[in-house]
Write a protein that holds these residues in place. Structure first.
Motif, PDB file in Angstrom:
ATOM      1  N   PHE A  67     -26.844 -11.522  35.347  1.00 53.98           N
ATOM      2  CA  PHE A  67     -27.619 -12.113  34.241  1.00 53.98           C
ATOM      3  C   PHE A  67     -28.446 -13.300  34.726  1.00 53.98           C
ATOM      4  O   PHE A  67     -29.547 -13.534  34.212  1.00 53.98           O
ATOM      5  CB  PHE A  67     -26.715 -12.496  33.069  1.00 53.98           C
ATOM      6  CG  PHE A  67     -26.039 -11.309  32.405  1.00 53.98           C
ATOM      7  CD1 PHE A  67     -26.480 -10.008  32.647  1.00 53.98           C
ATOM      8  CD2 PHE A  67     -24.974 -11.487  31.546  1.00 53.98           C
ATOM      9  CE1 PHE A  67     -25.863  -8.914  32.057  1.00 53.98           C
ATOM     10  CE2 PHE A  67     -24.353 -10.398  30.944  1.00 53.98           C
ATOM     11  CZ  PHE A  67     -24.787  -9.113  31.204  1.00 53.98           C
ATOM     12  N   ALA A  68     -27.964 -14.027  35.729  1.00 57.57           N
ATOM     13  CA  ALA A  68     -28.781 -15.087  36.326  1.00 57.57           C
ATOM     14  C   ALA A  68     -30.033 -14.473  36.955  1.00 57.57           C
ATOM     15  O   ALA A  68     -31.135 -15.025  36.848  1.00 57.57           O
ATOM     16  CB  ALA A  68     -27.968 -15.855  37.366  1.00 57.57           C
ATOM     17  N   LYS A  69     -29.873 -13.305  37.571  1.00 59.88           N
ATOM     18  CA  LYS A  69     -31.023 -12.614  38.182  1.00 59.88           C
ATOM     19  C   LYS A  69     -31.991 -12.135  37.100  1.00 59.88           C
ATOM     20  O   LYS A  69     -33.210 -12.213  37.274  1.00 59.88           O
ATOM     21  CB  LYS A  69     -30.556 -11.438  39.039  1.00 59.88           C
ATOM     22  CG  LYS A  69     -29.845 -11.911  40.299  1.00 59.88           C
ATOM     23  CD  LYS A  69     -29.380 -10.742  41.147  1.00 59.88           C
ATOM     24  CE  LYS A  69     -28.668 -11.273  42.386  1.00 59.88           C
ATOM     25  NZ  LYS A  69     -28.067 -10.211  43.183  1.00 59.88           N
ATOM     26  N   ILE A  70     -31.468 -11.648  35.989  1.00 67.48           N
ATOM     27  CA  ILE A  70     -32.342 -11.243  34.871  1.00 67.48           C
ATOM     28  C   ILE A  70     -33.071 -12.471  34.330  1.00 67.48           C
ATOM     29  O   ILE A  70     -34.285 -12.431  34.098  1.00 67.48           O
ATOM     30  CB  ILE A  70     -31.514 -10.530  33.764  1.00 67.48           C
ATOM     31  CG1 ILE A  70     -31.090  -9.140  34.243  1.00 67.48           C
ATOM     32  CG2 ILE A  70     -32.303 -10.448  32.463  1.00 67.48           C
ATOM     33  CD1 ILE A  70     -30.168  -8.379  33.303  1.00 67.48           C
ATOM     34  N   CYS A 114     -35.173  -6.148  32.492  1.00 69.94           N
ATOM     35  CA  CYS A 114     -34.307  -5.877  31.339  1.00 69.94           C
ATOM     36  C   CYS A 114     -35.196  -5.418  30.193  1.00 69.94           C
ATOM     37  O   CYS A 114     -36.416  -5.578  30.251  1.00 69.94           O
ATOM     38  CB  CYS A 114     -33.529  -7.131  30.936  1.00 69.94           C
ATOM     39  SG  CYS A 114     -34.563  -8.442  30.236  1.00 69.94           S
ATOM     40  N   HIS A 115     -34.585  -4.834  29.177  1.00 76.03           N
ATOM     41  CA  HIS A 115     -35.305  -4.479  27.956  1.00 76.03           C
ATOM     42  C   HIS A 115     -35.133  -5.637  26.990  1.00 76.03           C
ATOM     43  O   HIS A 115     -34.143  -5.724  26.268  1.00 76.03           O
ATOM     44  CB  HIS A 115     -34.775  -3.157  27.389  1.00 76.03           C
ATOM     45  CG  HIS A 115     -35.055  -1.993  28.288  1.00 76.03           C
ATOM     46  ND1 HIS A 115     -36.294  -1.397  28.365  1.00 76.03           N
ATOM     47  CD2 HIS A 115     -34.272  -1.351  29.177  1.00 76.03           C
ATOM     48  CE1 HIS A 115     -36.253  -0.425  29.252  1.00 76.03           C
ATOM     49  NE2 HIS A 115     -35.039  -0.381  29.767  1.00 76.03           N
ATOM     50  N   SER A 166     -28.911 -21.799  29.967  1.00 76.11           N
ATOM     51  CA  SER A 166     -28.146 -22.780  30.747  1.00 76.11           C
ATOM     52  C   SER A 166     -26.945 -22.092  31.393  1.00 76.11           C
ATOM     53  O   SER A 166     -26.439 -21.082  30.891  1.00 76.11           O
ATOM     54  CB  SER A 166     -27.703 -23.934  29.861  1.00 76.11           C
ATOM     55  OG  SER A 166     -26.863 -23.442  28.847  1.00 76.11           O
ATOM     56  N   GLN A 167     -26.517 -22.645  32.523  1.00 80.77           N
ATOM     57  CA  GLN A 167     -25.498 -21.977  33.328  1.00 80.77           C
ATOM     58  C   GLN A 167     -24.080 -22.317  32.875  1.00 80.77           C
ATOM     59  O   GLN A 167     -23.705 -23.478  32.839  1.00 80.77           O
ATOM     60  CB  GLN A 167     -25.665 -22.386  34.789  1.00 80.77           C
ATOM     61  CG  GLN A 167     -26.988 -21.918  35.377  1.00 80.77           C
ATOM     62  CD  GLN A 167     -27.100 -22.174  36.860  1.00 80.77           C
ATOM     63  OE1 GLN A 167     -26.384 -23.013  37.415  1.00 80.77           O
ATOM     64  NE2 GLN A 167     -27.997 -21.473  37.515  1.00 80.77           N
ATOM     65  N   SER A 168     -23.332 -21.266  32.512  1.00 81.93           N
ATOM     66  CA  SER A 168     -21.874 -21.401  32.405  1.00 81.93           C
ATOM     67  C   SER A 168     -21.283 -20.029  32.642  1.00 81.93           C
ATOM     68  O   SER A 168     -21.938 -19.008  32.414  1.00 81.93           O
ATOM     69  CB  SER A 168     -21.441 -21.973  31.053  1.00 81.93           C
ATOM     70  OG  SER A 168     -21.649 -21.042  30.017  1.00 81.93           O
ATOM     71  N   ARG A 169     -20.050 -20.018  33.133  1.00 76.17           N
ATOM     72  CA  ARG A 169     -19.362 -18.751  33.403  1.00 76.17           C
ATOM     73  C   ARG A 169     -19.091 -17.988  32.126  1.00 76.17           C
ATOM     74  O   ARG A 169     -19.267 -16.787  32.047  1.00 76.17           O
ATOM     75  CB  ARG A 169     -18.005 -19.074  34.049  1.00 76.17           C
ATOM     76  CG  ARG A 169     -17.821 -18.661  35.458  1.00 76.17           C
ATOM     77  CD  ARG A 169     -16.475 -19.167  35.930  1.00 76.17           C
ATOM     78  NE  ARG A 169     -15.458 -18.131  35.927  1.00 76.17           N
ATOM     79  CZ  ARG A 169     -15.367 -17.183  36.851  1.00 76.17           C
ATOM     80  NH1 ARG A 169     -16.241 -17.107  37.834  1.00 76.17           N
ATOM     81  NH2 ARG A 169     -14.396 -16.300  36.797  1.00 76.17           N
ATOM     82  N   GLY A 215     -11.355  -9.043  30.091  1.00 76.49           N
ATOM     83  CA  GLY A 215     -12.350  -7.973  30.146  1.00 76.49           C
ATOM     84  C   GLY A 215     -13.724  -8.407  30.596  1.00 76.49           C
ATOM     85  O   GLY A 215     -14.651  -7.598  30.611  1.00 76.49           O
ATOM     86  N   GLN A 216     -13.900  -9.691  30.977  1.00 73.10           N
ATOM     87  CA  GLN A 216     -15.228 -10.145  31.420  1.00 73.10           C
ATOM     88  C   GLN A 216     -15.562  -9.527  32.773  1.00 73.10           C
ATOM     89  O   GLN A 216     -14.717  -9.488  33.680  1.00 73.10           O
ATOM     90  CB  GLN A 216     -15.269 -11.683  31.529  1.00 73.10           C
ATOM     91  CG  GLN A 216     -16.668 -12.204  31.834  1.00 73.10           C
ATOM     92  CD  GLN A 216     -16.768 -13.731  31.854  1.00 73.10           C
ATOM     93  OE1 GLN A 216     -15.755 -14.427  31.807  1.00 73.10           O
ATOM     94  NE2 GLN A 216     -17.978 -14.233  31.940  1.00 73.10           N
ATOM     95  N   THR A 217     -16.803  -9.029  32.893  1.00 74.92           N
ATOM     96  CA  THR A 217     -17.238  -8.432  34.167  1.00 74.92           C
ATOM     97  C   THR A 217     -18.476  -9.112  34.737  1.00 74.92           C
ATOM     98  O   THR A 217     -18.761  -8.974  35.919  1.00 74.92           O
ATOM     99  CB  THR A 217     -17.541  -6.924  34.002  1.00 74.92           C
ATOM    100  OG1 THR A 217     -18.577  -6.751  33.031  1.00 74.92           O
ATOM    101  CG2 THR A 217     -16.308  -6.148  33.570  1.00 74.92           C
ATOM    102  N   VAL A 218     -19.250  -9.813  33.899  1.00 73.08           N
ATOM    103  CA  VAL A 218     -20.423 -10.560  34.375  1.00 73.08           C
ATOM    104  C   VAL A 218     -20.196 -12.024  34.026  1.00 73.08           C
ATOM    105  O   VAL A 218     -19.954 -12.355  32.844  1.00 73.08           O
ATOM    106  CB  VAL A 218     -21.726 -10.037  33.744  1.00 73.08           C
ATOM    107  CG1 VAL A 218     -22.912 -10.875  34.225  1.00 73.08           C
ATOM    108  CG2 VAL A 218     -21.957  -8.567  34.079  1.00 73.08           C
ATOM    109  N   TYR A 219     -20.302 -12.899  35.040  1.00 69.77           N
ATOM    110  CA  TYR A 219     -19.844 -14.282  34.879  1.00 69.77           C
ATOM    111  C   TYR A 219     -20.988 -15.242  34.602  1.00 69.77           C
ATOM    112  O   TYR A 219     -21.180 -16.249  35.304  1.00 69.77           O
ATOM    113  CB  TYR A 219     -18.973 -14.680  36.087  1.00 69.77           C
ATOM    114  CG  TYR A 219     -17.781 -13.755  36.144  1.00 69.77           C
ATOM    115  CD1 TYR A 219     -16.716 -13.919  35.265  1.00 69.77           C
ATOM    116  CD2 TYR A 219     -17.779 -12.652  36.996  1.00 69.77           C
ATOM    117  CE1 TYR A 219     -15.657 -13.024  35.249  1.00 69.77           C
ATOM    118  CE2 TYR A 219     -16.725 -11.758  36.996  1.00 69.77           C
ATOM    119  CZ  TYR A 219     -15.677 -11.945  36.120  1.00 69.77           C
ATOM    120  OH  TYR A 219     -14.640 -11.045  36.101  1.00 69.77           O
TER     121      TYR A 219
END
Ligand code: 5GP
Length: 141
Positions: A12-15, A22-23, A51-54, A98-102
């Motif tokens: 998601f940081a890359k998006i 992304c759509h 903004s950045q958070s896990r 269940g989190q997979t994207v941080y």
């Protein structure tokens, strides 16, 4: 795994940096919303603070106060666009949950009576369908 730190190479940081596509459904100064590529139901989208958070546990409350009104706005738009009976909001914190994207994100998932949810992070959706669904939600905003 390094545990509780933010890694800015997450997808998601890359998006957010525009490095992968992304759509897109919605964007403002603080928030981006786009379609989930493995939707659990038609219209499944993700709302992501810039903004950045896990996840929720390390998020700045000031950032959350900007994100939640966008979650509400998109929940209403997705409900209308997909003629849904209800909207499921999901948000997972750490692998055990269940989190997979941080990078913090909120799932907005239209639900219809009698239609079961597909599995979380299940099957990749066709790009044309995601594009059409993003347009439908944008039109309801
Ligand atoms: P989590 O378990 O972290 O809450 O969910 C991450 C979500 O991101 C999953 O629903 C998964 O389908 C979605 N996802 C994973 N990789 C990508 C991607 O590259 N692009 C988009 N748009 N969604 C993704």
């Amino acid at each position: 795994m390094s545990g509780q730190t933010y890694d800015d190479n997450n997808i998601f940081a890359k998006i957010l940096r525009g490095e992968i596509p992304c759509h897109k459904v919605y964007e403002d100064d603080d928030t981006l919303a786009f379609m989930d590529v493995m939707p659990q139901a038609p219209g499944h989208l993700l709302v992501v603070p810039k903004s950045q958070s896990r996840n929720l546990l390390d998020a700045d409350p000031a950032a959350l106060s900007k994100t939640i009104p966008v979650v509400q706005k998109l929940a209403k738009a997705a409900k209308e666009a997909f003629d849904a009976d209800g909207i499921f909001i999901a948000q997972f914190n750490e692998p055990a949950a269940g989190q997979t994207v941080y990078h913090l994100h909120f799932h907005v998932i239209p639900r219809r009576e009698g239609e079961p949810l597909r599995p979380h992070s299940g099957k990749m959706e066709d790009g044309d369908i995601l594009k059409t669904n993003a347009e439908k939600i944008r039109a309801a905003l």
